[in-house]
Design a protein around this motif. Structure first.
Motif, PDB file in Angstrom:
ATOM      1  N   LEU A   1       0.516  -1.142  -0.354  1.00 43.71           N
ATOM      2  CA  LEU A   1       0.344  -0.190  -0.402  1.00 43.71           C
ATOM      3  C   LEU A   1       1.211   1.099   0.020  1.00 43.71           C
ATOM      4  O   LEU A   1       0.056   2.177  -0.481  1.00 43.71           O
ATOM      5  N   ALA A   2       1.893   1.381   0.823  1.00 39.61           N
ATOM      6  CA  ALA A   2       2.978   2.421   0.377  1.00 39.61           C
ATOM      7  C   ALA A   2       4.587   2.336   0.210  1.00 39.61           C
ATOM      8  O   ALA A   2       4.756   3.082  -0.093  1.00 39.61           O
ATOM      9  N   ASP A   3       3.953   1.249  -1.197  1.00 47.77           N
ATOM     10  CA  ASP A   3       4.935   1.478  -2.114  1.00 47.77           C
ATOM     11  C   ASP A   3       6.328   1.474  -1.058  1.00 47.77           C
ATOM     12  O   ASP A   3       7.447   2.170  -1.748  1.00 47.77           O
ATOM     13  N   ILE A   4       6.956   0.613  -0.167  1.00 46.54           N
ATOM     14  CA  ILE A   4       7.532   1.040   0.150  1.00 46.54           C
ATOM     15  C   ILE A   4       8.936  -0.997   0.139  1.00 46.54           C
ATOM     16  O   ILE A   4       8.721  -1.271   0.005  1.00 46.54           O
ATOM     17  N   PRO A   5      10.469  -0.713  -0.341  1.00 51.89           N
ATOM     18  CA  PRO A   5      10.638  -1.384  -0.990  1.00 51.89           C
ATOM     19  C   PRO A   5      11.584  -2.411   0.184  1.00 51.89           C
ATOM     20  O   PRO A   5      11.497  -1.915   1.639  1.00 51.89           O
ATOM     21  N   ALA A   6      11.563  -3.711  -0.152  1.00 51.20           N
ATOM     22  CA  ALA A   6      11.723  -4.511   0.676  1.00 51.20           C
ATOM     23  C   ALA A   6      12.858  -5.787   0.258  1.00 51.20           C
ATOM     24  O   ALA A   6      13.524  -5.462  -0.889  1.00 51.20           O
ATOM     25  N   ILE A   7      13.989  -6.045   2.020  1.00 52.46           N
ATOM     26  CA  ILE A   7      15.157  -6.511   1.435  1.00 52.46           C
ATOM     27  C   ILE A   7      15.333  -8.015   2.025  1.00 52.46           C
ATOM     28  O   ILE A   7      14.855  -7.370   3.584  1.00 52.46           O
ATOM     29  N   VAL A   8      15.507  -8.418   1.729  1.00 55.01           N
ATOM     30  CA  VAL A   8      16.077 -10.062   2.601  1.00 55.01           C
ATOM     31  C   VAL A   8      17.546 -10.080   3.210  1.00 55.01           C
ATOM     32  O   VAL A   8      17.643  -9.631   2.193  1.00 55.01           O
ATOM     33  N   ILE A   9      17.276 -10.608   4.566  1.00 52.34           N
ATOM     34  CA  ILE A   9      18.318 -11.094   4.539  1.00 52.34           C
ATOM     35  C   ILE A   9      18.650 -11.777   5.326  1.00 52.34           C
ATOM     36  O   ILE A   9      17.674 -12.383   6.405  1.00 52.34           O
ATOM     37  N   SER A  10      19.273 -13.410   4.893  1.00 49.99           N
ATOM     38  CA  SER A  10      19.659 -14.534   5.738  1.00 49.99           C
ATOM     39  C   SER A  10      20.520 -14.668   7.636  1.00 49.99           C
ATOM     40  O   SER A  10      21.729 -14.148   6.787  1.00 49.99           O
TER      41      SER A  10
END
Lengths: 365, 365
Positions: free
Chosen positions: A94-103
């Motif tokens: 909804l807020a067009d927030i980028p995401a990144i995943v970290i293991s």
């Protein structure tokens, strides 16, 4: 910002929120697994203990890709209550927030892009030797935090690791923080006895006692923590030197806070904890009671209300199922802040329900 | 911007530069390895063919961490000329540009954080079956590009893959672009005959001819390409829909251009190639000659001058050694743009020399 509850350290929390209003966030989700989650009855973050190895990977697949790949449907509790990743996904979308995943350390790799830090899955904390390579993972995560901090105005960091409140209790007790009976649970009936017994077995096996590792948080992680912790810690330390960081999670965040306080106390002024209303209203846990022992950091909570949802799986959140995870609370707070309050908690619920009904059609587990 | 040469498509190039002046970039480095680099005489991106497996990982360790971990010293050619990662590192450092590393497929994992896309090392293209999982890696890289594009004003994407100009030639010929004798080399004496012979063996093994795969770039990669390509391509496609992308490299970028043109031609308007003067002045290659066959995309080049360096290893760049790599040219262009031209090419040289002298003290290979 009526929908954001100032739960602890009200004035600092208000300033933190005002400062971030309209600003540009990045959401980072730190994932990991620990064999501790396989102890029967300790975690509800998976339909059964064996499936807890899939939960973090399925959560981030849902987050980045809109549906799970390593499992069908979405992660659910043994009662069928769906993962909070649905909430996080809706907020970011909804807020067009980028995401990144970290293991931090996994058994099952997610079928989406993720940052590898060289960590390994965690062992059962009853071994007293739970996590390998802690210092190196912290250092690598710091590099990530430093770099990401140059791209956006602030970071929101969430986590997904089944069994994480038990390992949090482990680190808190090893560091001398009175957290017995205070950590939360993904179950309405928090199995405090089992958690305490598990942690005490770990402390015994490691040859340590309450508070022995107050000044050695990395060893506390290595003995009775989990692999999410060094990744999360390094990320916050690397980033919060430059930009604010909203630590998105429940009582596990108090363990991260304790770790950071022992390593880099000066950056705590640039942090807050963001969680859900369901963590605050959990009579069987006490987030503020732990935070108060550690640091003067604000606790903020999103005031989501699922009591009128058309789905029983979501209504169950109001009865204390799941409560928090995958940075759900923090992601909602960030969505409201980024939209300068134009996104309502009702809009969030509608978006969550839409995704839920689509995704549950393919649930064949 | 005297130090940036408008090498091809001058007007578009000028507009591209003006648009990015003072804006906030992120540098992404895509790495991979291919067994093709082990063919004797084909690559100088390593002291010997065996060491080419270490070069990309060592390059990105230098980039993010300031020194290599998986090897001592820094990657060098068989003649001892150091990696262009030194240039990239200096540019990013001087202009405080964040960086992120993405693996397309590796044998030796770098001891720094990197984004994993599920790709594998590339086989020798003479098998005609060089790269696995191409489509999936493109899709995952797209997700990365889409998310990173929401964090900054533009992306600079570089690469490190020994043997990369030969695999570029492979894809270009498979797609029907006349590139024989036109791709560049990290050696002053470009082994065109060997490259063409290698590619033709690959095309034969795959049962394809010049131009057969003009409309099937993913199969061209799978047959005679390398694992950097799907990662690089997906990243650009995901990002350039939203923000400008400077594709940082030499003649390998023309292969990426051809791939993107066949997949998503509409985003090419939002791209440019950024390289070094040494690629332009390479009489044994023809970047513009390839680009002209593909798309109306500007070529920009940094006018670095190492002829007065105090180090022979850097002076050798002026004689045609190395020339480009690790996005060196594009990183310098971005540094100048970000600093609104306050960083000079001389300041870059001084920073490179400083790092070089420090790092070469520990070179024991």
């Amino acid at each position: 910002m009526n929908n954001i509850i100032l739960a602890y350290n009200v004035n600092k929390g208000k300033t933190f929120l005002e400062h971030l209003k309209g600003k540009k966030p990045l959401f980072a989700c730190v994932i990991g697994v620990t064999e501790t989650a396989k102890i029967p009855g300790i975690s509800a973050a998976g339909k059964n203990p064996e499936l807890t190895y899939y939960t973090p990977s399925a959560d981030v697949e849902l987050l980045l890709f809109g549906k799970c790949k390593c499992i069908s449907g979405v992660p659910v509790t043994p009662e069928g209550i769906p993962t909070p990743a649905l909430i996080t996904r809706a907020a970011l979308k909804l807020a067009d927030i980028p995401a990144i995943v970290i293991s931090g350390g996994l058994k099952i790799k997610p079928q989406i892009p993720f940052i590898e830090l060289g960590g390994s899955p965690g062992r059962d904390i009853r071994t007293g030797n739970a996590v390998d390579n802690v210092e190196e993972v912290v250092e690598r995560a710091k590099v990530v935090g430093e770099n990401l901090a140059k791209t956006v105005d602030y970071l929101v960091v969430g986590e997904s690791i089944p069994g994480g409140t038990t390992t949090a209790l482990g680190v808190l007790l090893a560091m001398g923080i009175d957290a017995e009976g205070k950590v939360s649970s993904s179950m309405p009936n928090n199995p405090h006895e089992l958690k305490i017994e598990t942690v005490k077995a770990g402390l015994r096996a490691a040859g340590i006692e309450f508070g022995t590792l107050a000044k050695d948080p990395l060893r506390a992680i290595a003995c009775v923590g989990d692999p999410m912790m060094p990744a999360f810690t390094g990320l916050v330390i690397g980033a919060a030197d430059k930009v604010p960081v909203l630590m998105a999670g429940g009582t596990q965040m108090s363990a991260i806070l304790a770790i950071i306080k022992a390593l880099n106390p000066e950056i705590l002024d640039n942090t807050a904890i963001g969680t859900t209303k369901w963590i605050l209203s959990d009579g069987k846990a006490d987030l503020a009671g732990i935070v108060a022992q550690v640091a003067d950091v604000p606790v903020l909570a999103i005031n989501l209300d699922f009591s009128h949802s058309k789905f029983e799986g979501l209504k169950a959140y109001e009865a204390g199922a799941v409560k928090e995870g995958v940075g759900a609370g923090g992601a909602c707070i960030a969505a409201i802040l980024k939209s300068a309050c134009s996104i309502s908690t009702n809009a969030l619920l509608l978006e969550i329900e839409k995704a839920y009904s689509q995704l549950m059609h393919s649930d064949k587990r």
